[in-house]
Write a protein that holds these residues in place. Structure first.
Motif, short mmCIF file in Angstrom:
data_model
loop_
_atom_site.label_atom_id
_atom_site.label_comp_id
_atom_site.label_asym_id
_atom_site.label_seq_id
_atom_site.Cartn_x
_atom_site.Cartn_y
_atom_site.Cartn_z
N GLU A 55 30.04 -39.98 -5.58
CA GLU A 55 30.65 -38.98 -4.89
C GLU A 55 31.83 -39.85 -3.98
O GLU A 55 33.17 -39.15 -4.12
CB GLU A 55 29.88 -38.27 -4.06
N ALA A 56 31.76 -41.04 -3.54
CA ALA A 56 32.78 -41.64 -3.04
C ALA A 56 33.83 -42.06 -3.74
O ALA A 56 35.25 -41.68 -3.76
CB ALA A 56 32.13 -42.85 -2.22
N MET A 57 33.55 -42.32 -5.07
CA MET A 57 34.75 -42.72 -5.95
C MET A 57 35.44 -41.37 -6.47
O MET A 57 36.50 -41.49 -6.88
CB MET A 57 33.87 -43.57 -7.25
N ALA A 58 34.47 -40.20 -6.77
CA ALA A 58 35.13 -39.03 -7.18
C ALA A 58 36.10 -38.58 -6.21
O ALA A 58 37.29 -38.19 -6.51
CB ALA A 58 34.15 -37.98 -7.40
N PHE A 59 35.78 -38.87 -4.84
CA PHE A 59 36.88 -38.72 -3.66
C PHE A 59 37.97 -39.28 -3.76
O PHE A 59 39.20 -38.68 -3.63
CB PHE A 59 36.05 -38.58 -2.37
N VAL A 60 37.76 -40.51 -4.09
CA VAL A 60 39.19 -41.59 -4.05
C VAL A 60 39.83 -41.28 -5.37
O VAL A 60 40.91 -41.04 -5.06
CB VAL A 60 38.30 -42.94 -4.24
N ASN A 61 39.37 -40.94 -6.31
CA ASN A 61 40.49 -40.28 -7.30
C ASN A 61 40.91 -38.96 -7.21
O ASN A 61 42.13 -38.73 -7.42
CB ASN A 61 39.48 -40.00 -8.77
N ALA A 62 40.13 -38.32 -6.39
CA ALA A 62 40.96 -36.78 -5.87
C ALA A 62 42.10 -37.11 -4.96
O ALA A 62 43.09 -36.69 -5.13
CB ALA A 62 40.13 -36.08 -5.29
N VAL A 63 41.79 -38.21 -4.02
CA VAL A 63 42.83 -38.39 -3.16
C VAL A 63 44.08 -39.08 -3.96
O VAL A 63 45.16 -38.80 -3.47
CB VAL A 63 42.22 -39.36 -2.10
N ALA A 64 43.78 -39.95 -4.92
CA ALA A 64 44.63 -40.45 -5.84
C ALA A 64 45.50 -39.36 -6.30
O ALA A 64 46.96 -39.60 -6.40
CB ALA A 64 44.03 -41.36 -7.05
N TRP A 65 45.02 -38.35 -6.73
CA TRP A 65 45.63 -37.27 -7.37
C TRP A 65 46.65 -36.69 -6.38
O TRP A 65 47.97 -36.19 -6.56
CB TRP A 65 44.75 -36.09 -7.91
N VAL A 66 46.18 -36.22 -4.95
CA VAL A 66 46.89 -35.91 -4.19
C VAL A 66 48.13 -36.81 -3.81
O VAL A 66 49.28 -36.23 -3.52
CB VAL A 66 46.33 -35.55 -2.82
N SER A 67 47.93 -38.13 -3.86
CA SER A 67 48.94 -38.92 -3.32
C SER A 67 50.06 -38.84 -4.58
O SER A 67 51.29 -38.95 -4.00
CB SER A 67 48.38 -40.46 -3.43
N HIS A 68 49.68 -38.89 -5.88
CA HIS A 68 50.64 -38.78 -7.06
C HIS A 68 51.27 -37.60 -6.68
O HIS A 68 52.48 -37.68 -6.73
CB HIS A 68 49.72 -38.85 -8.53
#
Length: 112
Positions: A55-68
C-alpha cells in the motif's frame, strides 16, 4: 482562506524563480487548510502510514503521477509501511502556492 478542496482543484503554475517565497504568515494561513501537514524551515511535510509495504508503494506511485501531471516534485522518504512527503519550490528556495496545491492533491489520494 483557501480550503483543501479548492487547492486540490487548482493547477500548479510554472516557477522559474525570480519571485519571493511565501512569507511565514501566508504559509501559515494556507497550512490551516491542510490537516496533518507541518512547516519545517521553509518545507511543507507530512507522514502517511499504511497497513503494509504494498500500500505504501502504491501510494508513492500515485504521488509520482500527481508530480508528473503538476510538474512539481516532492522529496519522498519511503519506509516499510510509511511515506514522508516534503514539498518546497527549489527555484525560489522556499514555499510557493504550488507546494500547497500538491499537498492538497496528495491528501485527496490518501482519503480515497
Amino acid at each position: 482562506m483557501a480550503t483543501t478542496c479548492n487547492l486540490a482543484e487548482r493547477q500548479c503554475q510554472p516557477c522559474e524563480g525570480g519571485v519571493a517565497p511565501l512569507d511565514v504568515a501566508a504559509a501559515a494561513e494556507m497550512l490551516q487548510s491542510l490537516p496533518g501537514w507541518a512547516l519545517d524551515e521553509q518545507r511543507l511535510e507530512k507522514s502517511f502510514v499504511f497497513r503494509n509495504h504494498y500500500e505504501a508503494m502504491a501510494f508513492v506511485n500515485a504521488v509520482a503521477w500527481v508530480s508528473h501531471r503538476e510538474n512539481h516534485h516532492p522529496e519522498l522518504t519511503v519506509g516499510y509501511k510509511d511515506v514522508r512527503i516534503r514539498y518546497w519550490t527549489h527555484a525560489i528556495g522556499g514555499l510557493s502556492e504550488n507546494d500547497f496545491i500538491c499537498a492538497a492533491k496528495v491528501d485527496k489520494l490518501f482519503d480515497q
